[in-house]
Design a protein around this motif. Structure first.
Motif, mmCIF file in Angstrom:
data_model
loop_
_atom_site.group_PDB
_atom_site.id
_atom_site.type_symbol
_atom_site.label_atom_id
_atom_site.label_comp_id
_atom_site.label_asym_id
_atom_site.label_seq_id
_atom_site.Cartn_x
_atom_site.Cartn_y
_atom_site.Cartn_z
ATOM 1 N N HIS A 1 0.830 -1.209 0.000
ATOM 2 C CA HIS A 1 0.000 0.000 0.000
ATOM 3 C C HIS A 1 0.864 1.257 0.000
ATOM 4 C CE1 HIS A 1 -3.917 -1.856 0.475
ATOM 5 N NE2 HIS A 1 -3.468 -2.593 1.463
ATOM 6 N N ASN A 2 2.159 1.084 0.125
ATOM 7 C CA ASN A 2 3.081 2.205 0.185
ATOM 8 C C ASN A 2 3.375 2.680 -1.246
ATOM 9 O OD1 ASN A 2 5.377 3.910 0.493
ATOM 10 N ND2 ASN A 2 5.924 2.862 2.398
ATOM 11 N N LEU A 3 2.595 3.644 -1.706
ATOM 12 C CA LEU A 3 2.677 4.069 -3.098
ATOM 13 C C LEU A 3 4.049 4.623 -3.456
ATOM 14 C CD1 LEU A 3 -0.784 5.827 -3.648
ATOM 15 C CD2 LEU A 3 -0.164 3.446 -4.097
ATOM 16 N N SER A 4 4.607 5.468 -2.596
ATOM 17 C CA SER A 4 5.865 6.122 -2.937
ATOM 18 C C SER A 4 7.024 5.133 -2.972
ATOM 19 C CB SER A 4 6.153 7.259 -1.948
ATOM 20 O OG SER A 4 6.230 6.758 -0.615
ATOM 21 N N GLN A 5 7.150 4.303 -1.916
ATOM 22 C CA GLN A 5 8.243 3.342 -1.883
ATOM 23 C C GLN A 5 8.104 2.300 -2.989
ATOM 24 O OE1 GLN A 5 10.927 3.469 -0.142
ATOM 25 N NE2 GLN A 5 10.606 3.939 2.017
ATOM 26 N N GLY A 6 6.898 1.781 -3.152
ATOM 27 C CA GLY A 6 6.681 0.763 -4.170
ATOM 28 C C GLY A 6 6.969 1.271 -5.568
ATOM 29 N N LEU A 7 6.572 2.497 -5.842
ATOM 30 C CA LEU A 7 6.793 3.072 -7.169
ATOM 31 C C LEU A 7 8.276 3.346 -7.404
ATOM 32 C CD1 LEU A 7 5.546 4.137 -9.780
ATOM 33 C CD2 LEU A 7 5.321 6.373 -8.674
ATOM 34 N N GLU A 8 8.951 3.841 -6.404
ATOM 35 C CA GLU A 8 10.369 4.187 -6.546
ATOM 36 C C GLU A 8 11.216 2.958 -6.847
ATOM 37 O OE1 GLU A 8 13.818 6.664 -4.099
ATOM 38 O OE2 GLU A 8 11.742 6.626 -3.382
ATOM 39 N N LEU A 9 10.847 1.810 -6.270
ATOM 40 C CA LEU A 9 11.616 0.585 -6.466
ATOM 41 C C LEU A 9 11.275 -0.132 -7.771
ATOM 42 C CD1 LEU A 9 11.312 -0.813 -2.842
ATOM 43 C CD2 LEU A 9 13.475 -0.275 -3.979
ATOM 44 N N ALA A 10 10.113 0.157 -8.339
ATOM 45 C CA ALA A 10 9.555 -0.680 -9.405
ATOM 46 C C ALA A 10 10.210 -0.485 -10.764
ATOM 47 C CB ALA A 10 8.060 -0.400 -9.530
ATOM 48 N N ASP A 11 10.267 -1.585 -11.524
ATOM 49 C CA ASP A 11 10.502 -1.546 -12.962
ATOM 50 C C ASP A 11 9.178 -1.604 -13.716
ATOM 51 O OD1 ASP A 11 13.473 -1.732 -12.971
ATOM 52 O OD2 ASP A 11 13.077 -3.661 -12.033
ATOM 53 N N HIS A 12 8.206 -2.308 -13.112
ATOM 54 C CA HIS A 12 6.853 -2.409 -13.659
ATOM 55 C C HIS A 12 5.859 -2.140 -12.541
ATOM 56 C CE1 HIS A 12 8.325 -4.158 -17.411
ATOM 57 N NE2 HIS A 12 9.080 -4.966 -16.692
ATOM 58 N N VAL A 13 4.705 -1.631 -12.923
ATOM 59 C CA VAL A 13 3.668 -1.248 -11.965
ATOM 60 C C VAL A 13 2.354 -1.881 -12.379
ATOM 61 C CG1 VAL A 13 2.335 0.686 -11.031
ATOM 62 C CG2 VAL A 13 4.799 0.943 -11.436
ATOM 63 N N ALA A 14 1.637 -2.441 -11.402
ATOM 64 C CA ALA A 14 0.296 -2.974 -11.647
ATOM 65 C C ALA A 14 -0.648 -2.439 -10.587
ATOM 66 C CB ALA A 14 0.304 -4.503 -11.625
ATOM 67 N N ILE A 15 -1.882 -2.202 -10.997
ATOM 68 C CA ILE A 15 -2.947 -1.839 -10.066
ATOM 69 C C ILE A 15 -4.034 -2.884 -10.197
ATOM 70 C CG2 ILE A 15 -4.667 -0.113 -9.407
ATOM 71 C CD1 ILE A 15 -2.824 2.019 -10.626
ATOM 72 N N GLN A 16 -4.316 -3.568 -9.111
ATOM 73 C CA GLN A 16 -5.302 -4.642 -9.110
ATOM 74 C C GLN A 16 -6.567 -4.158 -8.397
ATOM 75 O OE1 GLN A 16 -3.871 -8.315 -7.452
ATOM 76 N NE2 GLN A 16 -5.684 -9.470 -8.010
ATOM 77 N N VAL A 17 -7.700 -4.373 -9.042
ATOM 78 C CA VAL A 17 -8.992 -3.956 -8.486
ATOM 79 C C VAL A 17 -9.994 -5.080 -8.717
ATOM 80 C CG1 VAL A 17 -10.766 -2.168 -8.427
ATOM 81 C CG2 VAL A 17 -8.427 -1.573 -9.130
ATOM 82 N N GLN A 18 -10.644 -5.531 -7.659
ATOM 83 C CA GLN A 18 -11.664 -6.579 -7.751
ATOM 84 C C GLN A 18 -11.155 -7.791 -8.542
ATOM 85 O OE1 GLN A 18 -15.433 -4.954 -9.020
ATOM 86 N NE2 GLN A 18 -15.370 -3.324 -7.501
ATOM 87 N N GLY A 19 -9.919 -8.173 -8.252
ATOM 88 C CA GLY A 19 -9.361 -9.368 -8.847
ATOM 89 C C GLY A 19 -8.686 -9.173 -10.192
ATOM 90 N N ARG A 20 -8.998 -8.073 -10.871
ATOM 91 C CA ARG A 20 -8.462 -7.844 -12.209
ATOM 92 C C ARG A 20 -7.307 -6.856 -12.183
ATOM 93 N NH1 ARG A 20 -14.087 -7.038 -15.702
ATOM 94 N NH2 ARG A 20 -15.009 -9.068 -15.191
#
Length: 239
Positions: A193-212
């Motif tokens: 849930h840590n948007l800033s840390q997760g984004l800073e570390l990422a090469d790829h980003v996914a947002i999952q909502v209601q299983g999709r």
């Protein structure tokens, strides 16, 4: 960097009775890539991570590690995966060292006399090596669970909310460990849930909502300054 897919999902579905927790998820990751998955509570992120690690069996679809279907055939793929989940899988009556020694023997590791102290030091627990796991604070148990996850040098690392229960000092240690995992060899999936840390570390980003998966893209496709707004809008737009 080798761009051959190391971790793949194809039309992955997981049902719990009438509830569809994971709904048709497909993606692939190459060696050395880190994917950060964001989403609201109940989006199915933990279920997805457990499917990737072979802790759950899919209702349909498949997970493949280096082309081998997870849960089928030779279980050697398990040695290539390290999973940090909401359950620590630690034994409370064992000391920190004894827990790592136990799991090390399960993996057939031969150098535990040096490996265990090194891993404890890496997560800042060398002074608590002889403390029983049940006597450690929540944050310390989280760090010990992280040491367990990385004990056998897995090539695929799956982390579910690793910042949970960590104080600021431990959070800095975790950040250093995650940065070290980006060595070009390991493939990492991080649920947070840590948007800033997760984004800073990422090469790829996914947002999952209601299983999709409502969004999947490279880090370069995401505006860091506007990501919080983009995340909220993506969640709100999802059917």
């Amino acid at each position: 960097m080798n761009l051959t897919p190391v971790l793949e999902t194809r039309d992955l579905v997981k049902d719990f009775g009438p509830l569809r927790a994971v709904d048709g998820v497909s993606f692939s990751l190459a060696a050395g890539r880190l994917l950060s998955i964001f989403g609201p509570n109940g989006a199915g992120k933990t279920s997805l991570l457990r499917l990737l690690g072979g802790l759950l069996h899919p209702t349909s679809g498949a997970v493949r590690i280096q082309g081998e279907r997870v849960g089928r055939g030779d279980p050697e793929w398990r040695r290539r995966v390290g999973v940090l989940s909401h359950k620590s899988f630690l034994y409370g009556h064992l000391t920190a060292s004894e827990n790592l020694e136990f799991f090390g023997r399960l993996y057939g590791l031969q150098d535990l006399r040096t490996r265990v102290p090194e891993r404890l030091a890496r997560v800042g627990l060398d002074r608590w090596a002889e403390a029983r796991a049940r006597d450690l604070s929540r944050g310390m148990r989280q760090r010990l669970a992280l040491a367990r996850t990385l004990l056998h040098d897995p090539s695929i690392v799956l982390l579910d909310e690793p910042w949970t229960g960590l104080d600021p000092h431990a959070a800095v240690l975790l950040r250093e460990i995650l940065e070290a995992l980006k060595d070009g060899q390991r493939t990492v999936v991080l649920v947070t849930h840590n948007l800033s840390q997760g984004l800073e570390l990422a090469d790829h980003v996914a947002i999952q909502v209601q299983g999709r998966i409502a969004f999947f893209g490279s880090r370069g496709e995401v505006d860091a300054n506007g990501f919080e707004k983009f995340y909220r809008e993506t969640v709100e737009r999802a059917p």
